[in-house]
Enzyme design. Structure first.
Site, PDB file in Angstrom:
ATOM      1  N   HIS A 168       0.856  -1.179   0.000  1.00  0.00           N
ATOM      2  CA  HIS A 168       0.000   0.000   0.000  1.00  0.00           C
ATOM      3  C   HIS A 168       0.897   1.235   0.000  1.00  0.00           C
ATOM      4  CE1 HIS A 168      -3.896  -1.875   1.846  1.00  0.00           C
ATOM      5  NE2 HIS A 168      -3.305  -2.708   0.998  1.00  0.00           N
TER       6      HIS A 168
ATOM      7  N   CYS B 124      -6.227   1.996   5.789  1.00  0.00           N
ATOM      8  CA  CYS B 124      -6.903   0.772   6.228  1.00  0.00           C
ATOM      9  C   CYS B 124      -6.335   0.336   7.587  1.00  0.00           C
ATOM     10  CB  CYS B 124      -6.715  -0.325   5.187  1.00  0.00           C
ATOM     11  SG  CYS B 124      -5.017  -0.961   5.095  1.00  0.00           S
TER      12      CYS B 124
ATOM     13  N   GLU C 185       0.904   3.822   1.872  1.00  0.00           N
ATOM     14  CA  GLU C 185       1.374   4.183   3.212  1.00  0.00           C
ATOM     15  C   GLU C 185       2.510   3.290   3.672  1.00  0.00           C
ATOM     16  OE1 GLU C 185      -3.249   4.438   3.464  1.00  0.00           O
ATOM     17  OE2 GLU C 185      -1.749   3.337   2.305  1.00  0.00           O
TER      18      GLU C 185
ATOM     19  N   CYS D  34      -2.501  -0.453   7.503  1.00  0.00           N
ATOM     20  CA  CYS D  34      -1.686   0.760   7.451  1.00  0.00           C
ATOM     21  C   CYS D  34      -1.790   1.547   8.754  1.00  0.00           C
ATOM     22  CB  CYS D  34      -2.095   1.616   6.264  1.00  0.00           C
ATOM     23  SG  CYS D  34      -1.716   0.826   4.678  1.00  0.00           S
TER      24      CYS D  34
END
Length: 153
Positions: free
Chosen positions: A53, A83, A55, A86
């Protein structure tokens, strides 16, 4: 805050890079003492790794840059609400602030589906700012998925 919008534009640039690669267009930057120390955008498809992801990539790059897992005093700017995975990494890295653009009603962990920032059992506090350049952040996502739907009709 003017600086928040400036840095969110940088995160949007990262989101556009992701979209150009066929990735879900989410971008992130990490700022410390007024300097961008890290960038990231989604690479799940290309990397064939669910952890890639925006992040997570930005957190990893920032840790390498600072030679420390502690990112104390840093702000994470991300186009879409983080999410749970993260958010957990954000807490572990001791990020001071999270600034995000659009909410994620399906997986968001900072106000939409969950709100870890309100959980008193977590020993670290994260300051939140929501909705920075929200329309632009939401539009890049909806445009990306509209193109996908059109492609597979």
């Amino acid at each position: 805050m003017l600086h928040d919008e400036m840095y969110m534009h940088e995160a949007l640039y990262e989101a556009r890079l992701a979209a150009a690669k066929g990735e879900v267009p989410i971008g992130a930057v990490i700022v410390r003492r007024g300097v961008i120390i890290s960038r990231g955008h989604n690479l799940k498809e290309l990397g064939k790794n669910a952890q890639l992801h925006a992040e997570m990539i930005a957190l990893t790059n920032a840790s390498e840059y600072l030679n420390s897992w502690r990112l104390t005093g840093s702000t994470l700017y991300v186009t879409i609400e983080p999410c749970l995975m993260c958010a957990g990494a954000i807490y572990q890295a001791r990020i001071l602030r999270v600034v995000y653009g659009a909410q994620d009603w399906k997986a968001g962990a900072f106000g939409s589906l969950y709100d870890l920032s309100e959980d008193p059992r977590i020993n670290h506090r994260v300051q939140l700012r929501k909705g920075v350049l929200e329309q632009e952040c939401a539009q890049i996502m909806s445009g990306f998925f509209e193109k996908l739907r059109t492609k597979y009709r």
